[in-house]
Design a protein around this motif. Structure first.
Motif, PDB file in Angstrom:
ATOM      1  N   ASP A 184      -8.081   2.336   9.188  1.00 30.92           N
ATOM      2  CA  ASP A 184      -8.095   1.716  10.547  1.00 30.92           C
ATOM      3  C   ASP A 184      -9.216   0.039  10.253  1.00 30.92           C
ATOM      4  N   ILE A 185      -7.899  -0.610   9.568  1.00 31.45           N
ATOM      5  CA  ILE A 185      -7.964  -1.594   8.820  1.00 31.45           C
ATOM      6  C   ILE A 185      -6.792  -2.321   8.521  1.00 31.45           C
ATOM      7  N   THR A 186      -6.692  -3.997   8.347  1.00 33.18           N
ATOM      8  CA  THR A 186      -5.738  -4.831   8.419  1.00 33.18           C
ATOM      9  C   THR A 186      -5.501  -5.195   7.267  1.00 33.18           C
ATOM     10  N   PRO A 187      -4.886  -5.334   6.846  1.00 31.35           N
ATOM     11  CA  PRO A 187      -5.244  -6.361   5.467  1.00 31.35           C
ATOM     12  C   PRO A 187      -4.550  -7.846   5.956  1.00 31.35           C
ATOM     13  N   ASP A 188      -4.631  -8.683   5.176  1.00 32.06           N
ATOM     14  CA  ASP A 188      -4.395  -9.909   4.987  1.00 32.06           C
ATOM     15  C   ASP A 188      -2.575 -10.369   4.488  1.00 32.06           C
ATOM     16  N   ILE A 189      -2.231  -9.303   3.604  1.00 36.68           N
ATOM     17  CA  ILE A 189      -1.413  -9.531   3.204  1.00 36.68           C
ATOM     18  C   ILE A 189      -1.235  -7.900   2.260  1.00 36.68           C
ATOM     19  N   ILE A 190       0.194  -7.895   2.541  1.00 33.36           N
ATOM     20  CA  ILE A 190       0.767  -6.200   2.046  1.00 33.36           C
ATOM     21  C   ILE A 190       1.954  -6.599   1.277  1.00 33.36           C
ATOM     22  N   THR A 191       2.384  -5.630   0.041  1.00 29.70           N
ATOM     23  CA  THR A 191       2.947  -5.933  -0.880  1.00 29.70           C
ATOM     24  C   THR A 191       3.926  -4.589  -0.693  1.00 29.70           C
ATOM     25  N   ILE A 192       4.790  -4.814  -0.708  1.00 33.66           N
ATOM     26  CA  ILE A 192       5.741  -3.697  -0.478  1.00 33.66           C
ATOM     27  C   ILE A 192       7.142  -3.726  -1.666  1.00 33.66           C
ATOM     28  N   GLY A 193       7.500  -2.378  -1.754  1.00 30.54           N
ATOM     29  CA  GLY A 193       8.688  -2.431  -2.826  1.00 30.54           C
ATOM     30  C   GLY A 193       8.986  -0.966  -3.106  1.00 30.54           C
ATOM     31  N   LYS A 194       9.357  -0.604  -3.891  1.00 35.16           N
ATOM     32  CA  LYS A 194       9.609   0.733  -4.491  1.00 35.16           C
ATOM     33  C   LYS A 194      11.338   0.859  -3.214  1.00 35.16           C
ATOM     34  N   GLY A 195      10.780   1.911  -2.482  1.00 35.21           N
ATOM     35  CA  GLY A 195      12.066   2.605  -1.393  1.00 35.21           C
ATOM     36  C   GLY A 195      11.532   1.628  -0.487  1.00 35.21           C
ATOM     37  N   ILE A 196      11.061   0.470  -0.037  1.00 34.48           N
ATOM     38  CA  ILE A 196      12.338  -0.325   0.895  1.00 34.48           C
ATOM     39  C   ILE A 196      12.928  -0.898   0.778  1.00 34.48           C
ATOM     40  N   GLY A 197      14.138  -0.353  -1.133  1.00 34.00           N
ATOM     41  CA  GLY A 197      15.545  -0.431  -1.359  1.00 34.00           C
ATOM     42  C   GLY A 197      16.583   0.812  -0.792  1.00 34.00           C
ATOM     43  N   GLY A 198      16.131   1.424  -0.425  1.00 29.51           N
ATOM     44  CA  GLY A 198      16.691   2.517  -1.431  1.00 29.51           C
ATOM     45  C   GLY A 198      17.270   3.124  -1.949  1.00 29.51           C
ATOM     46  N   GLY A 199      16.830   2.603  -3.180  1.00 31.52           N
ATOM     47  CA  GLY A 199      17.785   2.583  -4.481  1.00 31.52           C
ATOM     48  C   GLY A 199      17.999   0.966  -5.174  1.00 31.52           C
ATOM     49  N   ILE A 200      18.203   0.476  -4.139  1.00 28.62           N
ATOM     50  CA  ILE A 200      18.453  -0.742  -4.300  1.00 28.62           C
ATOM     51  C   ILE A 200      17.204  -1.970  -5.071  1.00 28.62           C
ATOM     52  N   PRO A 201      16.998  -2.981  -5.932  1.00 26.91           N
ATOM     53  CA  PRO A 201      15.592  -3.248  -5.896  1.00 26.91           C
ATOM     54  C   PRO A 201      15.474  -4.530  -4.910  1.00 26.91           C
ATOM     55  N   MET A 202      14.094  -4.612  -4.562  1.00 29.95           N
ATOM     56  CA  MET A 202      14.081  -5.376  -3.647  1.00 29.95           C
ATOM     57  C   MET A 202      12.078  -5.107  -3.573  1.00 29.95           C
ATOM     58  N   SER A 203      11.668  -6.035  -3.022  1.00 27.29           N
ATOM     59  CA  SER A 203      10.305  -6.037  -2.727  1.00 27.29           C
ATOM     60  C   SER A 203      10.400  -6.864  -1.700  1.00 27.29           C
ATOM     61  N   VAL A 204       8.900  -7.302  -1.171  1.00 30.39           N
ATOM     62  CA  VAL A 204       8.406  -7.981   0.203  1.00 30.39           C
ATOM     63  C   VAL A 204       6.606  -8.009  -0.329  1.00 30.39           C
ATOM     64  N   THR A 205       6.801  -9.473   0.317  1.00 29.56           N
ATOM     65  CA  THR A 205       4.922 -10.004  -0.027  1.00 29.56           C
ATOM     66  C   THR A 205       5.236 -10.378   1.434  1.00 29.56           C
ATOM     67  N   ALA A 206       4.588  -9.469   2.264  1.00 34.28           N
ATOM     68  CA  ALA A 206       4.374  -9.817   3.870  1.00 34.28           C
ATOM     69  C   ALA A 206       2.445 -10.293   4.012  1.00 34.28           C
ATOM     70  N   GLY A 207       2.820 -11.079   4.644  1.00 32.92           N
ATOM     71  CA  GLY A 207       1.517 -11.989   5.325  1.00 32.92           C
ATOM     72  C   GLY A 207       1.044 -12.907   5.708  1.00 32.92           C
ATOM     73  N   ARG A 208       0.312 -12.438   6.372  1.00 36.32           N
ATOM     74  CA  ARG A 208      -0.509 -13.573   7.628  1.00 36.32           C
ATOM     75  C   ARG A 208       0.099 -14.921   7.455  1.00 36.32           C
ATOM     76  N   HIS A 209       1.000 -16.217   8.272  1.00 33.09           N
ATOM     77  CA  HIS A 209       1.697 -16.994   8.079  1.00 33.09           C
ATOM     78  C   HIS A 209       0.475 -18.368   8.634  1.00 33.09           C
ATOM     79  N   GLU A 210      -0.834 -17.864   8.230  1.00 32.36           N
ATOM     80  CA  GLU A 210      -1.673 -19.192   8.155  1.00 32.36           C
ATOM     81  C   GLU A 210      -1.841 -18.814   6.508  1.00 32.36           C
ATOM     82  N   PHE A 211      -1.754 -17.722   6.077  1.00 30.61           N
ATOM     83  CA  PHE A 211      -1.505 -17.837   4.159  1.00 30.61           C
ATOM     84  C   PHE A 211      -0.584 -17.957   3.583  1.00 30.61           C
ATOM     85  N   MET A 212       0.746 -17.265   4.541  1.00 32.45           N
ATOM     86  CA  MET A 212       2.014 -17.512   3.446  1.00 32.45           C
ATOM     87  C   MET A 212       2.763 -18.207   3.320  1.00 32.45           C
TER      88      MET A 212
END
Length: 394
Positions: A235-263
């Motif tokens: 029950d928390i929310t981070p400021d930034i989340i790093t995402i990878g592995k399964g996000i591309g369904g086997g195609i290499p892909m990653s995401v750095t997702a964050g609050r706009h005040e930081f990104m």
């Protein structure tokens, strides 16, 4: 088939004695037609297994339309993906950097942190794993990865004990801490699950002391633990989340997702990638997100509970087993002995599994694995560990 891989590929991987030819659902087949129940899942990448029609169609259709476009150009595939992703991440997480690998997502997060606050120190956890590029390696704990590169790693990094409330006091005493990098469930560290109250206290301290909270969800995210994001168990929310592995369904892909005040502190040219957010990866990513429905993620949770119950039945009173643990389809068996003889025996018996350290068998099976295969895998694992136990006590 002649083996050119050992001849030409750098010796940086622990290779298993398996030559995989093809796969379907959660089954893999070697060059001789031998069938394996896949509990590796491509190290967590193959969340929908190896024959997902929607991902396949999305990739093939995109190849016909536009296979590559740099992020300096606008594309329909990328436009559709970021809108779908925005609907899938927690409220307040509203800006994305698109890359290719989990380590790249971590590198981008480090840059965001460094640009956002006039502080210098990064805090990570014991047994953490965030990748092997230099920035990511700086916040990865294991000395076996770090020992020859210490002189070129980021210097202002402090490791505190994972799931240890006493060490949280250190965060309040140091005004120079810019960010905490935290795995809601540690993957390579051994599928370590922290206490609810610990994570809540950690998040409260970071908020109170203006410390950016980065949740590394590269392995634990996208439904793997029975929730869309593993941090939701606490029950928390981070400021930034790093995402990878399964996000591309086997195609290499990653995401750095964050609050706009930081990104938004990253300026043009400070972080970019020639192939990051390419149309094929984005089309595959959209197909992945469209299939991550609440019902499917709930099914992952149920399958995990079923699998652990079957493992516990198979391993009841086996003294070399210390613990069976996990969330969803992110599971581990911690042994009191080295895992290698068990891992090799599992391969012989038709089960492919991962490992952590020297005594933990780790499992990241595809979400599409059947209950029958989970039951069969648990029986085979139980058989292998029981046989090894009998050898140990001779």
């Amino acid at each position: 088939m002649e083996n050119y891989e050992d001849e030409y590929i750098a010796n940086t991987y622990q290779r298993l004695p398996v030559h995989i030819k093809n796969g379907e659902e959660a089954r893999l087949y070697d060059e001789n037609g031998k069938e394996y129940i896949d509990m590796m899942g491509g190290y967590g990448v193959a969340i929908f297994g190896y024959s997902n029609d929607k991902i396949k169609k999305a990739v093939c259709d995109q190849m016909d339309i536009l296979p590559i476009a740099h992020a300096s150009e606008y594309t329909e595939a990328r436009n559709n993906f970021v809108k779908k992703l925005a609907d899938s991440v927690p409220a307040g997480i509203d800006k994305f950097y698109l890359g290719n690998t989990g380590a790249e997502a971590i590198e981008a997060a480090i840059k965001v942190v460094k640009k956002s606050l006039k502080k210098h120190k990064l805090v990570a956890m014991t047994n953490s794993y965030h990748g092997k590029t230099l920035g990511a390696l700086s916040i990865t704990y294991s000395n076996k990865y770090r020992k020859y590169f210490d002189d070129i790693l980021i210097k202002d990094v402090q490791f505190i004990r994972y799931n240890n409330t006493d060490d949280l006091k250190l965060l309040e005493k140091d005004d120079d801490i810019a960010a905490v990098f935290f795995e809601p469930v540690q993957g390579e560290g051994g599928i370590n699950i922290p206490d609810y109250d610990y994570v809540r206290e950690l998040r409260e301290i970071t908020e109170k002391n203006n410390i950016i909270f980065v949740a590394d969800e590269i392995q634990s995210g996208l439904g793997r633990t029975g929730k869309m994001w593993a941090h939701q168990h606490f029950d928390i929310t981070p400021d930034i989340i790093t995402i990878g592995k399964g996000i591309g369904g086997g195609i290499p892909m990653s995401v750095t997702a964050g609050r706009h005040e930081f990104m938004d502190n990253l300026e043009k040219g400070e972080q970019s990638s020639t192939t990051g957010g390419n149309p094929i990866a984005c089309a595959a990513g959209t197909a992945v997100l469209e299939q991550l429905t609440p019902d499917l993620i709930n099914d992952v949770a149920k399958k995990g509970e079923y699998f652990r119950s079957k493992l516990n039945e198979s391993l009841n009173d086996v003294k070399i087993v210390k613990e069976v643990r996990g969330l969803g389809l992110m599971n581990a068996i911690e042994l009191r002995v080295k895992f290698l003889p068990v891992l090799m025996d599992l391969i012989n018996k038709g089960v492919l599994a991962l490992y952590s350290g020297i005594n933990i068998i780790r499992m990241l099976s595809p979400y599409v694995i059947s209950y029958d295969d989970l039951s069969k895998a648990s029986s085979i694992i139980g058989e292998s560990i029981n046989e090894y136990y009998k050898e140990v006590i001779k």
